[in-house]
Scaffold this active site. Sequence first.
Site, PDB file in Angstrom:
ATOM      1  N   GLU A   1      36.356 -10.356   2.929  1.00  0.00           N
ATOM      2  CA  GLU A   1      37.353 -11.481   3.370  1.00  0.00           C
ATOM      3  C   GLU A   1      36.767 -12.873   4.540  1.00  0.00           C
ATOM      4  O   GLU A   1      35.816 -12.694   5.078  1.00  0.00           O
ATOM      5  CB  GLU A   1      38.303 -10.517   4.721  1.00  0.00           C
ATOM      6  CG  GLU A   1      39.656 -11.801   4.907  1.00  0.00           C
ATOM      7  CD  GLU A   1      40.804 -11.033   5.986  1.00  0.00           C
ATOM      8  OE1 GLU A   1      41.414 -10.882   6.060  1.00  0.00           O
ATOM      9  OE2 GLU A   1      40.237  -9.876   6.797  1.00  0.00           O
TER      10      GLU A   1
ATOM     11  N   LYS B   1      47.091 -10.415   1.560  1.00  0.00           N
ATOM     12  CA  LYS B   1      46.951  -9.785   2.688  1.00  0.00           C
ATOM     13  C   LYS B   1      48.623  -9.949   3.285  1.00  0.00           C
ATOM     14  O   LYS B   1      48.977 -10.779   3.500  1.00  0.00           O
ATOM     15  CB  LYS B   1      46.560 -10.171   3.270  1.00  0.00           C
ATOM     16  CG  LYS B   1      45.645  -9.396   5.043  1.00  0.00           C
ATOM     17  CD  LYS B   1      44.881 -10.088   5.812  1.00  0.00           C
ATOM     18  CE  LYS B   1      44.575  -9.567   6.776  1.00  0.00           C
ATOM     19  NZ  LYS B   1      43.486  -9.983   7.251  1.00  0.00           N
TER      20      LYS B   1
ATOM     21  N   CYS C   1      40.997  -6.046   5.079  1.00  0.00           N
ATOM     22  CA  CYS C   1      41.301  -5.911   6.912  1.00  0.00           C
ATOM     23  C   CYS C   1      41.901  -4.894   7.713  1.00  0.00           C
ATOM     24  O   CYS C   1      41.640  -4.098   7.445  1.00  0.00           O
ATOM     25  CB  CYS C   1      40.980  -7.529   7.062  1.00  0.00           C
ATOM     26  SG  CYS C   1      39.723  -7.866   8.881  1.00  0.00           S
TER      27      CYS C   1
END
Length: 490
Positions: free
Chosen positions: A55, A155, A188
């Site tokens: 990321e 995300k 993440c």
Amino acid sequence: YVAAVYEHESILSPNPTALVDRRSALKLMGRNLDIYEQQAVAAARQGAQIIVFPEDGIHGFNFTRSSIYPYLDFVLHSQSVKWNPCREPYMFNDTEVLQRLSCMALKNKIFLVANLGTKQPCEHADPHCPADGRYQFNTNVAFSDEGVLVATYRKHNLYFEYAFDTPPEPDYKLFDTPFAGKFGMFTCFDILFFEPAVNLIRQYNLKQVVYPTAWMNQLPLLSAVEFQQAFATAFNINLLAANIHHPALGMTGSGIYTPVKSFIYHNMESYGGKLIVAEIPVISTDYKTNLEHNERFRENVHHSCETLTSTSMDDQVCFKEGQEIPDSTLEKQNEQLPPTFYAEMMYDNFTFVPLWGKKGELQVCANTLCCYLTYQRAVLTDELYALGVFDGLHTVHGTYYVQACALVKCGGLSFSTCGQEVTDATALINFQLWGNMSTPYIFPLLLTSGITLDFADHMGWKNNHYFISKNRTSSGLLTAALYGRWYEKD
């Protein structure tokens, strides 16, 4: 199949809040993409069929909403259009980064997953449309070995990323490969939440996940490699995790994880990137977990003891239905009871009891959660260990409900040091740790000296208690914990 992940030390903008033009932004990103290209070539030479990049690896971080704008590519999130950016660069404007990634995949005949910033214009009629008339997303893209864009994922759980928007709905994104079937993807901070990560895995019965991350390590319970392994173990999947490498910011820790073996990189000392390549088994979707009796997603598990007792297990954990938990500690005279104390760990107020002597049995409770430990040390070292419990809402750097039973090495010899970040330990401990967890989502953590990983001998459910046991860790024990996430109470 052969997988690769690259831990990238990204070249960062010296001033991410400054406004620059597209050309300067492309120049900076180009330097990172040059490194990606070298790594894709190196991975393909080693036979890798898929490579995952971290990321924020291409553009960096700490932007504002307006300063990141020149770094954003346009990407169509609907999958209705089949598009090969390398072969069809003219289809959309502002897709230079996508074109380069697509060409890397095509040239090296490798599936490629990367993370970048993307933009999408929106109509003011759209109630979610930001004031500036565009969405800005933190996006993962996956390309086939032909260079075709096969999946995009936006995300969902942003971690203080003010430059980006949360998509209106969670994306459940998968792509198909000829060598290992379906892969899911998320990013993440997503790994700590039900949506979309857990839901995606359960809904599609996924066995392979790609995971770009920019993770800041937080010991004792949320070091990158520690939690990545626990996640792969808990869901019985292969996880390909690529982290960014910036030790000064506490960022390192990538790996290729299977439920029974890990290939990891954790390095807080030296600089530069690291390519990990490993051959791992394809887990078929009908593969039953190696803990056959661990009904992972069933709220209440009632098994008779007989079916569960494995010969090497201490009978300790085998309670008959309705039987009280063995609690010999409390029968001893009170003066022998180790004291309960409180200390902050991971910004949460844990209740602890110390481990005294070479062996013992302990229990500690908070709210509805009770944690139990039997332990035996190979040699008595001058290190303080404690058993801690936390059952409550975690509220710092994100809000989520945690139920944790944790055996940790303390930072020093005083109680106030328990819960501190510790990286080295010498004590070899046999232990069995269990708790009456109220959630089926338990992540078993086992971290040893030098931030290395170990695997438990046994773990699973028994009579509504989840347990983990280990006969002597491979090196000094840092953390053995059951990290439970009670998603409904977030």
